[in-house]
Scaffold this active site. Structure first.
Site, short mmCIF file in Angstrom:
data_model
loop_
_atom_site.label_atom_id
_atom_site.label_comp_id
_atom_site.label_asym_id
_atom_site.label_seq_id
_atom_site.Cartn_x
_atom_site.Cartn_y
_atom_site.Cartn_z
N ASP A 56 44.01 73.53 46.54
CA ASP A 56 43.20 72.33 46.39
C ASP A 56 44.05 71.14 45.96
O ASP A 56 43.78 70.00 46.34
CB ASP A 56 42.09 72.58 45.37
CG ASP A 56 41.04 73.56 45.89
OD1 ASP A 56 41.01 73.79 47.12
OD2 ASP A 56 40.27 74.09 45.08
N ASP A 159 38.30 63.72 22.47
CA ASP A 159 39.58 63.90 23.15
C ASP A 159 39.69 63.07 24.43
O ASP A 159 40.77 63.00 25.03
CB ASP A 159 39.79 65.37 23.50
CG ASP A 159 40.12 66.21 22.28
OD1 ASP A 159 40.32 65.62 21.20
OD2 ASP A 159 40.17 67.45 22.40
#
Length: 283
Positions: A56, A159
Site C-alpha cells: 500500500d 499527541d
C-alpha cells in the site's frame, strides 16, 4: 493499452518480481515507463493504467508521483497487508489479459491538498491517505485548534491530530480509534491522537469543507506527516489547511473483489472471538 509500471525497489522481492512480470506485460500492453525508485517525472506523461508493484505504501507514493494527472491504479501486493494492492502476482497473470481488453471497472476516491503556510512561505502537498500533526521528541503534549470552514470547531491537547480520507480511514486513523468509512464517501474524518480529554471523539464531516489546524503550543516542536511518508517540521508559526483536491484517485477493481471482503480478509473485521471448545451436553 498504455501503462506505467511503478513500485518500490527498496522492498525485498519487487525488482525480482518485476523482471519476471515485464515480458508478460509487454505481450498485452505498451509500457510507457518503468520506475521503481520514484525518480521519473510523470506530469508530462499519460497512460491508461498504472500498475504498482509493492504494498500500500507503494500505491501512496505512486498517487503522489502522478500528481494532478491520475491514471487508474492496479496494485500487486508484494508487501505485508495489501489493503489497496490486493492482487498476487499469480492473480495478476490470470486477470491482466482481460484488463488489457478493458474488462474492469474504476472507482473514484477522495484525495486531499494540504497547504502549509508560515512566514517563510507556502507549500502545497497532494495526498491520498491522511495528514497527521504529531508531537516531536521528547514527545511532550501539544495543543491544537481545529477550524472548519472558518468556524472554530475544537481544541485538542494530546499527541496530535489526524485528518483522513475514507481510503485512509483504515490506516493511521483506525489505529488511533477512528471509524471505518466507506471508500466511496466524500468526507474527512478528524481523529485525535491520545487526547487528554474524555470528550474528544473522532469527527466525520463533508469533504467540501476546509479544515485548518493551528498549533497553539508545541514546546518541543511538531511534525506534519503526509501519508506516513513525508515529514515537515512545524511550529506555532505554521498554519495547516486540508481541503479536497481537484483530482481523485482512481482504483481498478476486478471481478470478485469487494470492500467488505477486503475488510474481512485483511483486517479480520467482523470475525468472531476464538472461543474454547465447550463440552457437549452430558459429557
Amino acid at each position: 493499452m498504455r501503462i506505467f509500471v511503478l513500485g518500490n525497489s527498496g522492498r525485498p522481492g519487487v525488482s525480482e518480481e518485476a523482471e519476471r512480470l515485464l515480458p508478460f506485460l509487454r505481450e498485452h500492453a505498451e509500457i510507457v515507463l518503468c520506475d521503481f525508485c520514484q525518480e521519473r517525472e510523470l506530469s508530462g506523461q499519460s497512460a491508461d493504467l498504472t500498475l504498482v508493484l509493492g504494498g500500500d505504501g507503494a500505491i501512496l507514493r505512486a498517487a503522489r508521483q502522478m500528481g494532478y494527472r491520475q491514471a487508474p491504479v492496479l496494485g500487486v501486493n508484494l508487501g505485508k497487508l495489501g489493503f489497496l494492492a490486493d492482487l498476487s502476482p499469480a492473480e495478476l497473470r490470470e486477470c491482466f489479459p482481460r484488463v488489457a481488453q478493458g474488462e474492469f471497472r474504476v472507482t473514484r476516491h477522495l484525495m486531499f491538498e494540504c497547504v502549509v503556510e508560515s512566514p517563510a512561505g507556502r507549500q502545497t502537498f497532494l495526498g491520498l491517505n491522511e495528514i497527521a500533526v504529531q508531537t516531536a521528541p521528547p514527545f511532550h503534549m501539544i495543543e491544537l485548534d481545529l477550524v472548519v470552514d472558518g468556524e472554530p470547531a475544537s481544541r485538542y491537547g494530546g499527541d496530535g491530530l489526524i485528518v483522513s480520507t475514507p481510503i485512509g480511514s483504515t490506516a493511521h486513523s483506525l489505529s488511533a480509534g477512528g471509524p471505518v468509512l466507506g471508500q466511496d464517501l466524500w468526507a474527512f474524518v478528524v481523529t485525535p491522537i491520545c487526547p487528554h480529554a474524555l470528550t474528544a471523539r473522532p469527527l466525520v464531516d463533508s469533504a467540501d469543507k476546509v479544515y485548518t489546524i493551528a498549533i497553539r503550543r508545541a514546546e518541543c516542536g511538531a511534525y506534519l506527516v503526509i501519508d506516513g511518508q513525508e515529514q515537515v517540521p512545524v511550529t506555532a508559526q505554521h498554519r495547516i489547511t486540508v481541503r479536497r483536491a481537484p483530482v481523485s484517485f482512481a482504483l481498478v477493481k476486478v471481478a470478485g473483489r469487494t470492500y467488505y471482503q477486503t475488510l474481512r480478509d485483511k483486517l479480520r473485521w467482523g470475525a468472531p472471538p476464538n472461543y474454547r471448545d465447550e463440552p457437549t451436553a452430558g459429557a
